[in-house]
Scaffold this motif. Structure first.
Motif, PDB file in Angstrom:
ATOM      1  N   TRP A   1      27.322  29.129   7.900  1.00  0.00           N
ATOM      2  CA  TRP A   1      27.874  29.107   6.550  1.00  0.00           C
ATOM      3  C   TRP A   1      27.537  27.827   5.788  1.00  0.00           C
ATOM      4  O   TRP A   1      28.077  27.577   4.727  1.00  0.00           O
ATOM      5  N   GLN A   2      26.664  27.018   6.336  1.00  0.00           N
ATOM      6  CA  GLN A   2      26.229  25.768   5.700  1.00  0.00           C
ATOM      7  C   GLN A   2      27.425  24.889   5.319  1.00  0.00           C
ATOM      8  O   GLN A   2      27.497  24.335   4.219  1.00  0.00           O
ATOM      9  N   LEU A   3      28.342  24.758   6.261  1.00  0.00           N
ATOM     10  CA  LEU A   3      29.500  23.898   6.079  1.00  0.00           C
ATOM     11  C   LEU A   3      29.188  22.500   6.616  1.00  0.00           C
ATOM     12  O   LEU A   3      28.392  22.338   7.545  1.00  0.00           O
ATOM     13  N   THR A   4      29.832  21.511   6.052  1.00  0.00           N
ATOM     14  CA  THR A   4      29.571  20.126   6.431  1.00  0.00           C
ATOM     15  C   THR A   4      30.582  19.648   7.471  1.00  0.00           C
ATOM     16  O   THR A   4      31.483  20.387   7.883  1.00  0.00           O
ATOM     17  N   ALA A   5      30.452  18.404   7.896  1.00  0.00           N
ATOM     18  CA  ALA A   5      31.391  17.773   8.822  1.00  0.00           C
ATOM     19  C   ALA A   5      31.676  16.364   8.333  1.00  0.00           C
ATOM     20  O   ALA A   5      30.844  15.756   7.651  1.00  0.00           O
ATOM     21  N   ASP A   6      32.843  15.854   8.669  1.00  0.00           N
ATOM     22  CA  ASP A   6      33.101  14.447   8.352  1.00  0.00           C
ATOM     23  C   ASP A   6      32.687  13.576   9.544  1.00  0.00           C
ATOM     24  O   ASP A   6      32.274  14.085  10.594  1.00  0.00           O
ATOM     25  N   ASP A   7      32.782  12.272   9.386  1.00  0.00           N
ATOM     26  CA  ASP A   7      32.273  11.349  10.411  1.00  0.00           C
ATOM     27  C   ASP A   7      32.963  11.524  11.763  1.00  0.00           C
ATOM     28  O   ASP A   7      32.302  11.551  12.812  1.00  0.00           O
ATOM     29  N   ARG A   8      34.299  11.628  11.764  1.00  0.00           N
ATOM     30  CA  ARG A   8      35.029  11.741  13.027  1.00  0.00           C
ATOM     31  C   ARG A   8      34.673  13.033  13.753  1.00  0.00           C
ATOM     32  O   ARG A   8      34.493  13.048  14.979  1.00  0.00           O
ATOM     33  N   GLU A   9      34.589  14.107  13.007  1.00  0.00           N
ATOM     34  CA  GLU A   9      34.227  15.397  13.588  1.00  0.00           C
ATOM     35  C   GLU A   9      32.834  15.342  14.206  1.00  0.00           C
ATOM     36  O   GLU A   9      32.620  15.783  15.339  1.00  0.00           O
ATOM     37  N   LEU A  10      31.891  14.775  13.470  1.00  0.00           N
ATOM     38  CA  LEU A  10      30.513  14.713  13.963  1.00  0.00           C
ATOM     39  C   LEU A  10      30.421  13.863  15.228  1.00  0.00           C
ATOM     40  O   LEU A  10      29.716  14.218  16.180  1.00  0.00           O
ATOM     41  N   GLU A  11      31.128  12.750  15.255  1.00  0.00           N
ATOM     42  CA  GLU A  11      31.097  11.896  16.443  1.00  0.00           C
ATOM     43  C   GLU A  11      31.673  12.621  17.648  1.00  0.00           C
ATOM     44  O   GLU A  11      31.164  12.488  18.769  1.00  0.00           O
ATOM     45  N   ALA A  12      32.735  13.399  17.431  1.00  0.00           N
ATOM     46  CA  ALA A  12      33.316  14.163  18.536  1.00  0.00           C
ATOM     47  C   ALA A  12      32.336  15.204  19.050  1.00  0.00           C
ATOM     48  O   ALA A  12      32.185  15.391  20.268  1.00  0.00           O
ATOM     49  N   LEU A  13      31.642  15.863  18.144  1.00  0.00           N
ATOM     50  CA  LEU A  13      30.652  16.867  18.546  1.00  0.00           C
ATOM     51  C   LEU A  13      29.516  16.221  19.334  1.00  0.00           C
ATOM     52  O   LEU A  13      29.029  16.787  20.323  1.00  0.00           O
ATOM     53  N   LYS A  14      29.107  15.035  18.919  1.00  0.00           N
ATOM     54  CA  LYS A  14      28.018  14.338  19.614  1.00  0.00           C
ATOM     55  C   LYS A  14      28.418  13.958  21.034  1.00  0.00           C
ATOM     56  O   LYS A  14      27.574  13.970  21.947  1.00  0.00           O
ATOM     57  N   VAL A  15      29.666  13.599  21.248  1.00  0.00           N
ATOM     58  CA  VAL A  15      30.137  13.249  22.589  1.00  0.00           C
ATOM     59  C   VAL A  15      29.912  14.413  23.552  1.00  0.00           C
ATOM     60  O   VAL A  15      29.445  14.229  24.685  1.00  0.00           O
ATOM     61  N   TYR A  16      30.232  15.614  23.093  1.00  0.00           N
ATOM     62  CA  TYR A  16      30.037  16.794  23.942  1.00  0.00           C
ATOM     63  C   TYR A  16      28.554  17.148  24.061  1.00  0.00           C
ATOM     64  O   TYR A  16      28.067  17.496  25.137  1.00  0.00           O
ATOM     65  N   ALA A  17      27.838  17.059  22.938  1.00  0.00           N
ATOM     66  CA  ALA A  17      26.422  17.437  22.928  1.00  0.00           C
ATOM     67  C   ALA A  17      25.573  16.518  23.809  1.00  0.00           C
ATOM     68  O   ALA A  17      24.600  16.955  24.426  1.00  0.00           O
ATOM     69  N   ASP A  18      25.945  15.249  23.874  1.00  0.00           N
ATOM     70  CA  ASP A  18      25.175  14.276  24.658  1.00  0.00           C
ATOM     71  C   ASP A  18      25.707  14.115  26.068  1.00  0.00           C
ATOM     72  O   ASP A  18      25.140  13.358  26.864  1.00  0.00           O
TER      73      ASP A  18
END
Length: 223
Positions: free
Chosen positions: A192-209
């Protein structure tokens, strides 16, 4: 004889006109497949803004994907996700059936004990770009069965614990669900081409990495 030939040729020409003039059917968008880390990198980052949000801005539940079956979106999702199919009675009343709520690993045998969760909650979607959508697009989002990850049948308790929180503040209680959940969250954001804020993105990166580095994300852009 010549007249009959001309008449027959004209009839054939007229029969071909719809075939020649009809627009070519548009191919469905191809599904995108990528690693979780790369998918997270595709999510645009912006500040979130909940100004003006109301739940009623997203019309749901509507008549679902099959307007003739007498079932709304909620019921259609319950039927689709049942491990043991329920009986569908008059007025789309569901009896029997078994579901597995993957957020908490619970087996559920009553449709009334389940909520249909929006993978990315409506308020979060509003914050992330849906505030600028038309009412029709918000309705399409709120009833999206075009991707099986958009709506999920889970225990009412787990859905209400989640509320409108993103992965920086809430994750499923079942450890086995975490990578699936993060992958489906990112898939929905990209669909849906939705964005993320900084805290959300950092949390996603923790799991992705880390623990979810092998997770594959599949998504198809919403029409």
């Amino acid at each position: 004889m010549i007249k009959n030939f001309v008449r027959g040729f004209s009839a054939l020409s007229l029969a071909l006109v719809p075939l020649l003039s009809a627009p070519a059917a548009q191919a469905a968008p191809a599904a995108e497949v990528t690693t979780l880390a790369d998918a997270v990198g595709l999510v645009q980052v912006t500040e979130e803004d909940r100004t003006g949000y109301t739940r009623s801005s997203f019309k749901h539940w509507n008549s679902g994907d099959n307007a003739s079956d007498g079932c709304n979106t909620r019921a259609e999702v319950l039927i689709a996700e049942a491990v043991v199919a329920p009986t569908v009675g008059a007025g789309c009343k569901l009896t029997g059936g078994t579901w597995t709520s993957y957020y908490d690993g619970q087996e559920v045998t009553s449709a009334g004990a389940l909520d249909i969760d929006h993978m990315v909650p409506l308020a979060e979607a509003w914050d992330s770009g849906a505030s600028g959508w038309t009412a029709a697009r918000r309705e399409a989002y709120a009833n999206d069965q075009g991707a099986h990850v958009s709506l999920v049948a889970v225990t009412a308790r787990s859905n209400r614990q989640k509320s409108d929180q993103d992965p920086a503040d809430w994750m499923p209680s079942s450890p086995d669900a975490e990578c699936r959940y993060v992958g489906e969250w990112v898939s929905t954001k990209l669909r849906w081409q939705l964005t993320a804020d900084d805290r959300e993105l950092e949390a996603l990166k923790v799991y992705a990495d880390g623990p979810c580095e092998d997770t594959i994300v599949r998504y198809t852009p919403a029409p």
